[in-house]
Design an enzyme around this catalytic site. Structure first.
Site, short mmCIF file in Angstrom:
data_model
loop_
_atom_site.label_atom_id
_atom_site.label_comp_id
_atom_site.label_asym_id
_atom_site.label_seq_id
_atom_site.Cartn_x
_atom_site.Cartn_y
_atom_site.Cartn_z
N LYS A 104 45.38 34.25 34.29
CA LYS A 104 46.42 34.84 33.45
C LYS A 104 47.42 35.64 34.27
O LYS A 104 48.63 35.56 34.04
CB LYS A 104 45.79 35.72 32.36
CG LYS A 104 46.82 36.27 31.39
CD LYS A 104 46.21 36.71 30.07
CE LYS A 104 45.28 37.87 30.20
NZ LYS A 104 44.94 38.47 28.89
N SER A 105 46.94 36.41 35.24
CA SER A 105 47.84 37.22 36.08
C SER A 105 48.83 36.33 36.83
O SER A 105 50.02 36.62 36.89
CB SER A 105 47.03 38.05 37.07
OG SER A 105 46.22 38.99 36.41
N ASP B 155 38.72 44.12 34.67
CA ASP B 155 38.59 43.38 33.41
C ASP B 155 37.18 42.85 33.18
O ASP B 155 36.87 42.38 32.07
CB ASP B 155 39.57 42.21 33.38
CG ASP B 155 41.01 42.66 33.22
OD1 ASP B 155 41.23 43.71 32.58
OD2 ASP B 155 41.91 41.99 33.75
N LYS C 184 42.87 49.97 28.08
CA LYS C 184 43.03 48.52 28.01
C LYS C 184 43.34 48.12 26.57
O LYS C 184 43.78 48.93 25.76
CB LYS C 184 41.76 47.84 28.54
CG LYS C 184 41.62 47.94 30.07
CD LYS C 184 42.68 47.10 30.74
CE LYS C 184 42.52 47.04 32.24
NZ LYS C 184 43.54 46.17 32.88
#
Length: 460
Positions: free
Chosen positions: A36-37, A334, A361
């Site tokens: 995703k990053s 995460d 978060k």
């Protein structure tokens, strides 16, 4: 080529009911969604580059689709050429245009914070919003440093979304020491620095994921990274001409964590995840699991698009407690919820230090993780920013219904716990899992032996 449909609220994930893992455990080789990053950044840098950037392996989850829609609204041509294959015709550094409507970031804090950096360096007005969860998350950690370049931000109390942004007509280079380790803050400052004359400098107390630095180089920017004492300093020369460059998105290590941890916990399991990103600033979970006694083997190691990747195989292992230093937190921030699940099956005491960042978060992940464990018969305690879990190596009792707070990682961690616990585990909602891991339930249920997650988000 076609434009994908505009992002909408994700549908409830569907998967057939199952009866639980077979006696042989979970087995198979799977490919998890793209990182995703890297996916967010590939779309953003493609929008800032001259020429057309070809992206393969893009994560097509809700969060990333929001970024694609935002780049299109800012003037880039963004088209889907096939599954995971996207093309972005960029505007060049400083060339983004004012959007005609509000930019809706959905649930994506990464997209919202990085786009603040993009907008800060362009003379445009824009309004950012998001879903109920994102509107609760703090934004001043990026807007405060970005204001020093000349941008103006007006938001709700605490700097929260909706947020109006007036970018700087002549942005100033920034010199900023990040007070709390955050790749999002660092990246937002660097993105603003692209449009500024002179050198932007960012100082980190602890190294955070460096996908932005890697991708800046990949697109042709001059970036220098040096150690000064125990600090990491990044310098970026402003106003470069970024050139389109192909991007191969590796499989997301944060997503790979779920089938891999499931394999470690379910007796008789052996699962391989292909093409996982192995950036050393993202592999803290794998290092920690090995310290716990996990059988994790990397094969077919290679470099793709400037990022190291490899295939990772996990097999059922008897785990032991571990003390994880705070310095490792940025490389696995995460993954702490699913690591806590692994610790719930380990023998001995696990202490995870320096988890303050989890409080801001998608949910207060530290509190949500403690609640996840408690709902399933596992006691834990929080001392300051440390999470402590003491167990005897027996399977977690399970049997709880976990309140997810619209946090996809809490939901997936709870479902992984249920695959190995003595009784099934349920979550209050699983629809939003698709924001980061489209097809999670189907992938898990597709493993030989059967992961046994029902369509309603319950392990059977």
């Amino acid at each position: 080529m076609s434009h994908p449909p505009a992002p909408t609220a994700p549908m409830q994930a569907s998967a057939p009911p199952a009866t639980g893992p077979g006696g042989g455990g979970l087995r198979g080789t799977v490919a998890v969604p793209g990182d995703k990053s890297v996916s967010h950044r590939a779309l953003m840098f493609g929008a800032l580059a001259v020429g057309t950037t070809e992206i393969t392996g893009l994560l097509e989850g809700e969060d990333v689709l929001r970024t694609a829609a935002a780049m299109r609204a800012l003037g880039a041509e963004v088209e889907q050429a096939g599954p995971g294959h996207w093309r972005v015709a960029g505007r060049g550094v400083g060339g983004l245009v004012e959007p005609a409507d509000v930019l809706d970031m959905g649930n994506s804090g990464t997209a919202a914070r990085l786009i603040c950096g993009l907008l800060a360096g362009h003379p445009v007005f824009a309004v950012l919003t998001g879903d109920a969860s994102l509107r609760k998350r703090p934004m001043r950690r990026v807007t405060d440093p970005l204001s020093a370049c000349g941008a103006r931000f007006t938001g709700r109390e605490g700097g929260r979304l909706p947020l109006a942004v007036e970018g700087a007509a002549d942005p100033l280079p920034l010199d900023y020491a990040v007070p709390v380790p955050s790749a999002q803050v660092k990246s937002a400052v660097l993105l603003a620095g692209l449009c500024a004359r002179g050198t932007t400098r960012v100082e980190e107390r602890e190294a955070t994921r460096d996908h932005t630095e890697n991708m800046l180089r990949h697109f042709g920017a001059a970036v220098r990274v040096e150690a000064e004492g125990n600090r990491r300093v990044i310098e970026l020369d402003g106003q470069p001409e970024l050139r389109a460059a192909p991007v191969v998105v590796p499989a997301d290590p944060s997503s790979a964590a779920f089938p891999l941890v499931a394999a470690l916990l379910v007796p008789g399991s052996r699962v391989t995840v292909e093409g996982v990103g192995l950036n050393p600033l993202r592999t803290g979970l794998f290092d920690t699991l090995r310290e716990m006694g996990a059988e994790l083997v990397v094969s077919n190691a290679r470099v793709e698009g400037g990022e190291p990747v490899g295939d990772i195989t996990a097999a059922f292992s008897e785990l032991r407690g571990v003390d994880v230093p705070a310095a490792r937190a940025p490389s696995m921030i995460d993954e702490y919820p699913v690591l806590a699940v692994a610790a719930a099956f380990a023998r001995g005491t696990s202490r995870f230090r320096g988890l303050g960042e989890l409080r801001v978060k998608e949910s207060d992940r530290l509190a949500a993780t403690v609640a996840l464990l408690a709902a399933n018969g596992v006691r834990s305690e929080v001392e300051g920013d440390d999470l402590i879990i003491a167990r005897d190596g027996a399977p977690a009792p399970g049997g709880g219904v976990v309140e997810t707070h619209m946090d996809h990682r809490i939901a997936m961690s709870a479902l992984v716990m249920g695959l190995a616990s003595s009784r099934p585990v349920a979550v209050d909602d699983s629809a939003f899992i698709d924001t980061s891991f489209p097809g999670f339930i189907g992938l898990m249920n597709g493993l030989a032996g059967g992961a046994a997650i029902t369509a309603t988000g319950r392990t059977a």
